[in-house]
Design an enzyme around this catalytic site. Structure first.
Site, PDB file in Angstrom:
ATOM      1  N   HIS A 196     -19.707  31.686  79.286  1.00  0.00           N
ATOM      2  CA  HIS A 196     -20.886  31.517  80.585  1.00  0.00           C
ATOM      3  C   HIS A 196     -20.473  32.389  81.677  1.00  0.00           C
ATOM      4  O   HIS A 196     -19.392  32.267  82.367  1.00  0.00           O
ATOM      5  CB  HIS A 196     -22.213  30.305  80.361  1.00  0.00           C
ATOM      6  CG  HIS A 196     -21.829  29.715  81.142  1.00  0.00           C
ATOM      7  ND1 HIS A 196     -22.426  28.409  82.063  1.00  0.00           N
ATOM      8  CD2 HIS A 196     -20.228  28.462  81.473  1.00  0.00           C
ATOM      9  CE1 HIS A 196     -22.061  27.793  81.792  1.00  0.00           C
ATOM     10  NE2 HIS A 196     -20.586  28.218  82.416  1.00  0.00           N
ATOM     11  N   CYS A 245     -17.373  30.189  88.588  1.00  0.00           N
ATOM     12  CA  CYS A 245     -18.362  30.091  87.960  1.00  0.00           C
ATOM     13  C   CYS A 245     -18.846  31.291  88.074  1.00  0.00           C
ATOM     14  O   CYS A 245     -19.341  31.756  86.995  1.00  0.00           O
ATOM     15  CB  CYS A 245     -19.262  29.196  87.744  1.00  0.00           C
ATOM     16  SG  CYS A 245     -18.102  27.561  87.631  1.00  0.00           S
ATOM     17  N   HIS A 300     -16.259  32.425  81.845  1.00  0.00           N
ATOM     18  CA  HIS A 300     -15.459  31.115  81.217  1.00  0.00           C
ATOM     19  C   HIS A 300     -16.342  30.612  80.143  1.00  0.00           C
ATOM     20  O   HIS A 300     -17.355  30.577  80.422  1.00  0.00           O
ATOM     21  CB  HIS A 300     -14.928  30.662  82.118  1.00  0.00           C
ATOM     22  CG  HIS A 300     -16.047  29.664  83.640  1.00  0.00           C
ATOM     23  ND1 HIS A 300     -16.862  30.520  83.731  1.00  0.00           N
ATOM     24  CD2 HIS A 300     -17.202  27.869  82.831  1.00  0.00           C
ATOM     25  CE1 HIS A 300     -17.892  29.027  84.371  1.00  0.00           C
ATOM     26  NE2 HIS A 300     -17.634  28.461  83.979  1.00  0.00           N
ATOM     27  N   HIS A 343     -16.436  27.603  77.414  1.00  0.00           N
ATOM     28  CA  HIS A 343     -16.701  25.446  77.810  1.00  0.00           C
ATOM     29  C   HIS A 343     -16.552  25.489  75.890  1.00  0.00           C
ATOM     30  O   HIS A 343     -17.390  25.698  75.173  1.00  0.00           O
ATOM     31  CB  HIS A 343     -17.498  24.502  78.143  1.00  0.00           C
ATOM     32  CG  HIS A 343     -17.336  24.751  79.381  1.00  0.00           C
ATOM     33  ND1 HIS A 343     -16.902  24.355  80.715  1.00  0.00           N
ATOM     34  CD2 HIS A 343     -19.133  25.486  80.930  1.00  0.00           C
ATOM     35  CE1 HIS A 343     -17.775  24.895  81.900  1.00  0.00           C
ATOM     36  NE2 HIS A 343     -18.181  25.700  81.931  1.00  0.00           N
ATOM     37  N   ASP A 380     -22.545  28.890  69.174  1.00  0.00           N
ATOM     38  CA  ASP A 380     -21.847  28.828  69.154  1.00  0.00           C
ATOM     39  C   ASP A 380     -21.698  29.923  69.007  1.00  0.00           C
ATOM     40  O   ASP A 380     -21.515  31.233  68.413  1.00  0.00           O
ATOM     41  CB  ASP A 380     -21.415  28.328  67.761  1.00  0.00           C
ATOM     42  CG  ASP A 380     -20.036  27.752  67.507  1.00  0.00           C
ATOM     43  OD1 ASP A 380     -19.284  25.933  68.558  1.00  0.00           O
ATOM     44  OD2 ASP A 380     -19.518  27.205  66.404  1.00  0.00           O
ATOM     45  N   HIS A 381     -19.584  30.033  69.396  1.00  0.00           N
ATOM     46  CA  HIS A 381     -18.740  31.008  70.066  1.00  0.00           C
ATOM     47  C   HIS A 381     -19.826  32.504  70.185  1.00  0.00           C
ATOM     48  O   HIS A 381     -19.223  33.677  69.304  1.00  0.00           O
ATOM     49  CB  HIS A 381     -18.070  31.643  68.412  1.00  0.00           C
ATOM     50  CG  HIS A 381     -17.110  30.493  68.433  1.00  0.00           C
ATOM     51  ND1 HIS A 381     -16.723  29.359  68.097  1.00  0.00           N
ATOM     52  CD2 HIS A 381     -15.763  30.918  67.983  1.00  0.00           C
ATOM     53  CE1 HIS A 381     -16.275  28.707  67.725  1.00  0.00           C
ATOM     54  NE2 HIS A 381     -15.134  29.484  67.766  1.00  0.00           N
ATOM     55  N   GLU A 406     -21.238  19.675  79.819  1.00  0.00           N
ATOM     56  CA  GLU A 406     -20.369  20.433  80.001  1.00  0.00           C
ATOM     57  C   GLU A 406     -19.032  20.542  80.194  1.00  0.00           C
ATOM     58  O   GLU A 406     -17.951  21.020  78.873  1.00  0.00           O
ATOM     59  CB  GLU A 406     -20.587  21.588  81.184  1.00  0.00           C
ATOM     60  CG  GLU A 406     -20.130  22.672  80.852  1.00  0.00           C
ATOM     61  CD  GLU A 406     -20.822  23.453  82.885  1.00  0.00           C
ATOM     62  OE1 GLU A 406     -21.880  23.845  82.465  1.00  0.00           O
ATOM     63  OE2 GLU A 406     -20.767  22.715  83.609  1.00  0.00           O
TER      64      GLU A 406
END
Length: 295
Positions: free
Chosen positions: A153, A172, A178, A180, A218-219, A265
């Site tokens: 994100h 950020c 970046h 998580h 996801d991904h 996170e």
């Protein structure tokens, strides 16, 4: 002055999900692999919370005494046992008994300890990703599953410059984002069925979370792949709120209510929202410095 103390204990036990009033096929359809004889086992982890006034020694209770009570009333009886046989509450040939589900075990442990300790909560981990909480409210209990997804994100408002976004969001705000490994905990609340011992079907619960959250998230690059975050900054708080909104109706459809969503996170940052109160949509909330609860 009131204070809450917690005591941890553990036991290893086996159990089997099988009801004599159902056929083998019906048991298999409802309980899946958990119907297999002679059963399967878990290393259970138990947390007992107690509340009281501090005494002259600075204690609510002497923890040595608490340890002895928990061992006498619970762990010495359950450790290395077959739960279906050890306590009458789980002896399924008795019409008033129920299956030894995580939430039902927590309820029965409460009943065993309440005459001896001022308990406020019994939390029982069946595995590291499945646990129940019981607080003495008849057949009402809480069931939590944890799962994870990996996503990227970027925290930035489109009407601000890179410099302005960097002032608010720091690193950020970098333009390429970046990622998580998000850890997600979803808690539901409901009334246990007295026979199955379940708030809701666990497989349906897990499927709801996987279908509506894990698989879509996801991904992904949240800002670009999840339409909601094209307009809403994907902070941990806003992601948790969106997950709440995605899950509220699917959880209702399986016969429970969504109680809490917690999104971790990183080891340092997490956010959680309680889901039984009406909240303003995240897009209409004023923008400020993200407030993340330290884990």
């Amino acid at each position: 002055m009131k204070c809450t103390i917690n005591r941890r204990a553990q036991f290893s036990a086996s159990h089997r999900y099988w009801l004599p009033e159902l056929s083998d096929a019906e048991n298999q359809a409802q309980f899946g692999l958990c119907t297999r004889a002679p059963g399967h086992g878990h290393n259970y982890e138990l947390f007992v919370s107690m509340e009281g006034d501090l005494d002259e020694y600075g204690m609510v209770l002497n923890l040595s005494d608490v340890k002895k009570v928990i061992k006498r009333e619970v762990t010495s009886q359950l450790d290395f046992s077959y739960l279906n046989d050890v306590w009458p509450e789980f002896q399924i040939d008795r019409p008033e008994a129920g299956l030894s589900t995580t939430e039902n075990i927590a309820r029965v442990i409460w009943q065993r300890l309440a005459p001896h300790l001022p308990i406020t909560n019994v939390q029982l981990f069946e595995t590291s990703t499945l646990w129940a909480d019981y607080q003495g409210n008849a057949m009402e209990a809480y069931l939590t599953i944890s799962t994870h997804f990996s996503a990227a994100h970027r925290l930035a408002l489109p009407h601000l410059t890179l410099e302005q976004n960097s002032e608010t969001y720091g690193l950020c705000a970098r333009v390429n984002g970046h990622g998580h490994n998000y850890h997600l905990e979803v808690t539901i609340k409901g009334e246990m069925d007295p026979r199955t011992g379940m708030i809701a079907d666990l497989v349906e619960f897990q499927n709801a979370v996987n279908t509506h959250v894990v698989k879509p998230f996801d991904h992904t690059f949240l800002n670009k792949d999840i339409p909601y975050f094209a307009e809403v900054v994907p902070t941990a708080e806003n992601i948790a709120v969106h997950i709440r909104d995605l899950l509220r109706e699917p959880i209702k459809e399986i016969g429970a209510s969504l109680h809490k969503v917690k999104l971790i996170e990183s080891p340092n940052n997490s956010a959680e929202v309680y889901c039984e109160e009406v909240m303003e949509p995240a897009a209409t909330q004023s923008v400020g410095t993200p407030e993340l609860a330290a884990v």
